[in-house]
Design an enzyme around this catalytic site. Structure first.
Site, PDB file in Angstrom:
ATOM      1  N   ASP A  24     102.093  34.854 -18.835  1.00  0.00           N
ATOM      2  CA  ASP A  24     101.188  34.409 -19.887  1.00  0.00           C
ATOM      3  C   ASP A  24     101.904  33.464 -20.861  1.00  0.00           C
ATOM      4  O   ASP A  24     103.112  33.569 -21.063  1.00  0.00           O
ATOM      5  CB  ASP A  24     100.707  35.658 -20.642  1.00  0.00           C
ATOM      6  CG  ASP A  24      99.658  35.350 -21.677  1.00  0.00           C
ATOM      7  OD1 ASP A  24      98.622  34.784 -21.290  1.00  0.00           O
ATOM      8  OD2 ASP A  24      99.868  35.671 -22.863  1.00  0.00           O
ATOM      9  N   GLU A  57     101.480  30.296 -17.153  1.00  0.00           N
ATOM     10  CA  GLU A  57     100.344  29.634 -17.795  1.00  0.00           C
ATOM     11  C   GLU A  57     100.845  28.433 -18.584  1.00  0.00           C
ATOM     12  O   GLU A  57     101.644  28.585 -19.502  1.00  0.00           O
ATOM     13  CB  GLU A  57      99.626  30.608 -18.726  1.00  0.00           C
ATOM     14  CG  GLU A  57      98.399  29.999 -19.373  1.00  0.00           C
ATOM     15  CD  GLU A  57      97.841  30.838 -20.522  1.00  0.00           C
ATOM     16  OE1 GLU A  57      96.652  30.681 -20.824  1.00  0.00           O
ATOM     17  OE2 GLU A  57      98.598  31.628 -21.125  1.00  0.00           O
TER      18      GLU A  57
END
Ligand code: CA
Length: 617
Positions: free
Chosen positions: A333, A362
């Protein structure tokens, strides 16, 4: 002295079992024999003050203490141990002597995964199809865990987008056969770690205990079971990892081991969410600092990964998760806000331990060069990332979205998709990027293209045939809608049929409209075709310059040639093999892999359609 200590410990143990369990918490909670990472730094946390006055002892064959370091906050100690190759599984007893009193804490040293569990850390690649789902929103397989007494968020209301809805891992297990039939090979769930925050716990990105799996979705036992059930079916598990921040109710934030465990600012300072200062040759240091050290939100404190104790804590947790739960792939993330040298160390630790392990981060940035900076690339820059792949926001925002939404122009429409892919030369391997049409942070594809189902079909045909690792967001196959604005909760609605009494059930087909059933079948057909196509899953890509909205590309290898024809214009288009002779030479016809209809070397594709044709000689 040594003998006296030992007798004291035994005497204490005999007198009070209570202190045995309660004395201190150890992170990681256990380790394994036979790991490459055999020097473990245990973070010891006690509900009292004064590790400074400790004596620590381990009397276990093959396990020795390298170092003890009391941390600033007297409740914590870093205990470095080394596990020899000869160590056997068993309960390591760590003895603490404090103020003349002995305490013992068990630290299990386990055998590594056996039997079914040995299939793990396989890596996820372009032959896979990932299904991204939110456990709270997919299916409620166990109503007894919808609320857990004592947890801060006690909401439970399916009509409120930010309340908990009760979905869980049992719900996912119950429907793995559905996913397998759909053509899915890999499940990626938004994070499964405990989020004991007061509100907005549906997304899972605010960890409060790294070593606890969220009980409202079934806890560690259920997560293990899901992993086994996936592997039984030949499927894979991706874990969603968050290193950048934690929830404000995380144990190490409420009671901080050291002053610099988190990035501290004189007053609240959020990240600028800007990636540019990290690679911009003209950037100011203060801007770069703000990007990385600024907090993600007020409720998500920013972890200081340049603190070596923090780094060990995070890296060991990553390895622990893979070994404990049998994870196959890793999604990271908010990658760009992490300390990048730390991320390199962390990624390397995982691939050192598990050579086939893969990960993608990400990277919600703008431009292929920016995205390539954060992964393994061919760019001459001072910092070189070892991250294998990115969540490919470029192929989305500057690729398929304009292809579906804009009129054709010199740089607009499908030309943008063509142009963006042409920049793949910047990556070491663009095929390791995870590609998608939408996710939990974005307007769902059907809403994004104004409800036009044919455009969604074109998007899916592209997703399942271009380079990269495709990811489908739950519910796209049955035309779920949702706008990100004003609330991203609208793109996180419940999957139909996941709850008892749902009138519409995508698992059984009950209550689905003809259009929804058609889309489900369309995805099933293409995804299962893809699964068995060597050209798409492992072959090369060749794309031709789009003309007047018509974009043609090929996936091919020695065995198979697939011609992908995307007509984004509002006119029917005539297509001739001869124009693409490099790839069509020797082929006479093409079979539409969805409809089964065969076209000759000269055919007409209707406006706003995409066809995937397997060529025949
Ligand atoms: Ca439940």
């Amino acid at each position: 002295m040594k003998r006296k200590f030992s007798l004291l410990v035994i005497a204490t143990l005999a007198m009070t079992c209570y202190s045995f369990a309660q004395y201190a918490k150890l992170y990681p909670t256990n380790w394994w024999v036979g790991m490459k990472w055999n020097k473990v730094q245990i973070l010891v946390y006690g509900e009292y003050d004064g590790f400074n006055k400790e004596t620590v002892r381990i009397n276990y064959p093959g396990v020795k203490i390298l170092k003890t370091t009391p941390l600033e906050n007297g409740k914590y100690m870093a205990l470095d141990v080394e596990i020899a190759a000869t160590a056997k599984p068993g309960d390591v007893i760590i003895e603490f002597l404090q103020n003349g009193k002995g305490h013992a804490v068990k630290w299990p040293l386990e055998k590594r995964r056996t039997g079914l569990g040995t299939t793990y850390a396989q890596g996820v690649n372009s032959s896979d199809l990932i299904y991204l789902l939110m456990p709270d929103r997919f299916s409620n397989g166990d109503e007894t865990n919808d609320r857990v007494a004592g947890m801060r968020d006690q909401t439970l209301n399916r009509n409120k987008i930010y309340d908990r809805h009760g979905g869980d891992l049992q719900g996912v297990i119950n429907h793995l056969d559905y996913l397998k039939k759909l053509g899915i090979t890999t499940v990626w769930m938004t994070p499964v770690l405990e989020n004991d925050q007061p509100y907005r716990t549906e997304h899972g990105y605010a960890f409060t205990d790294h070593y606890a799996i969220e009980r409202r979705i079934g806890g560690a036992e259920k997560y293990l079971q899901l992993s086994d059930e996936l592997h039984k079916r030949g499927m894979k598990l991706i874990q969603d990892a968050v290193y950048n921040h934690v929830g404000s109710k995380h144990i190490t934030f409420l009671d901080q081991p050291m002053k610099d465990w988190y990035h501290q600012w004189p007053q609240y300072t959020g990240t600028s969410y800007k990636d540019q200062p990290l690679f911009d040759p003209y950037a100011s240091k203060s801007d770069a600092k703000r990007t990385v050290d600024g907090w993600f939100t007020r409720e998500m404190p920013d972890v200081n990964q340049s603190n070596p104790y923090v780094a060990n804590y995070l890296i060991q947790h990553a390895i622990w998760s893979v070994e404990k739960f049998g994870v196959d792939g890793w999604r990271i993330d908010t990658y760009i806000y992490n300390d990048l040298p730390f991320m390199n160390r962390c990624n390397k630790a995982l691939t050192d331990e598990y050579p086939k392990m893969t990960m993608f981060g990400e990277t919600w940035v703008h431009g292929t060069a920016a995205q390539a900076y954060f992964v393994e690339n061919k760019i001459d820059v001072p910092f070189k990332s070892n991250l294998q792949g990115a969540t490919d926001f470029q192929a989305l925002m500057y690729g398929i979205q304009p292809a579906l939404k804009q009129d054709f122009g010199w740089t607009e429409g499908v030309n943008k998709l063509y142009t963006t892919l042409s920049n793949d030369f910047l990556y070491k391997d663009a095929n390791r990027n995870c590609i998608f049409l939408d996710n939990h942070d974005l307007t769902r594809i059907l809403s994004d293209v104004g409800g036009d189902i044919e455009k969604v079909k074109t998007g899916i045909a592209w997703l399942l045939t271009t380079r990269g690792i495709p990811q489908l967001y739950y519910g796209t196959e049955v035309l779920m809608k949702g706008e990100k604005n004003p609330d991203d909760g609208n793109v996180r609605l419940d999957f139909p049929g996941g709850w008892k009494g749902d009138t519409k059930n995508a698992f059984t087909g009950e209550g689905l409209t003809a259009e929804e059933k058609d889309m489900q079948q369309y995805v099933t057909t293409l995804a299962n075709y893809r699964k068995n196509s060597s050209a798409i899953t492992k072959g090369k890509l060749m794309q031709y310059v789009p003309e007047d909205g018509l974009y043609v590309y090929f996936r091919y290898d020695a065995k198979q040639t697939i011609m992908c024809v995307m007509n984004t214009s509002d006119k029917n288009k005539e297509v001739e093999f001869s124009k693409f002779a490099e790839r069509t030479d020797g082929f006479k016809s093409g079979k539409n892999v969805v409809s089964g209809v065969t076209v000759e070397h000269k055919f007409t594709i209707p406006a706003k359609r995409m066809w995937v044709l397997e060529l025949s000689k």
